[in-house]
Design a protein around this motif. Structure first.
Motif, short mmCIF file in Angstrom:
data_model
loop_
_atom_site.label_atom_id
_atom_site.label_comp_id
_atom_site.label_asym_id
_atom_site.label_seq_id
_atom_site.Cartn_x
_atom_site.Cartn_y
_atom_site.Cartn_z
N ASP A 1 109.30 96.95 72.35
CA ASP A 1 108.32 97.55 73.27
C ASP A 1 108.85 98.85 73.86
OD1 ASP A 1 106.54 95.49 72.81
OD2 ASP A 1 107.08 94.39 74.64
N GLU A 2 110.13 98.86 74.26
CA GLU A 2 110.72 100.07 74.82
C GLU A 2 110.78 101.19 73.78
OE1 GLU A 2 114.50 98.90 76.43
OE2 GLU A 2 113.57 97.83 78.10
N GLY B 1 108.75 101.58 71.23
CA GLY B 1 107.38 102.06 71.05
C GLY B 1 106.95 102.99 72.17
N ASN B 2 107.33 102.66 73.39
CA ASN B 2 107.00 103.53 74.53
C ASN B 2 107.71 104.87 74.44
OD1 ASN B 2 105.31 101.64 75.70
ND2 ASN B 2 106.91 100.76 76.98
N ARG B 3 108.99 104.85 74.04
CA ARG B 3 109.73 106.11 73.89
C ARG B 3 109.11 106.96 72.78
NH1 ARG B 3 114.25 102.73 74.04
NH2 ARG B 3 114.59 103.11 71.83
N ALA C 1 105.98 106.91 71.69
CA ALA C 1 104.67 107.43 72.14
C ALA C 1 104.87 108.62 73.08
CB ALA C 1 103.88 106.33 72.83
N ARG C 2 105.85 108.51 73.99
CA ARG C 2 106.14 109.62 74.89
C ARG C 2 106.58 110.86 74.13
NH1 ARG C 2 109.44 106.53 77.72
NH2 ARG C 2 108.07 105.19 78.88
#
Length: 70
Positions: A48-49, A51-53, A55-56
């Motif tokens: 999840d982390e 994926g968030n990085r 996307a950012r």
């Protein structure tokens, strides 16, 4: 002799396995197909982390900013 027996008993006990959490995840390129994916809590958190990085980084690149290399 008793000490060596006790050490063998302790060594013979298997370490507890981390609990797996299973999720149904959409398969890329398929409209309806999903796969069951099982990971530990730490592995899901890391995914999840990441994926968030990612996307950012995509948003930052689209705005013309430099990302952190992901």
């Amino acid at each position: 002799m008793l000490l060596s027996w006790m050490l063998l008993q302790v060594a013979a006990v298997p370490a507890p396995q981390p609990e797996l959490i299973c999720r149904r995840v959409e398969v890329t390129g398929s409209i309806a197909r999903k796969e069951r994916v099982c990971r530990t809590k730490a592995e899901w958190r890391d995914a999840d982390e990441w994926g968030n990085r990612r996307a950012r980084a995509i948003v930052d690149e689209s705005r013309g900013r430099m990302s952190d290399g992901l």
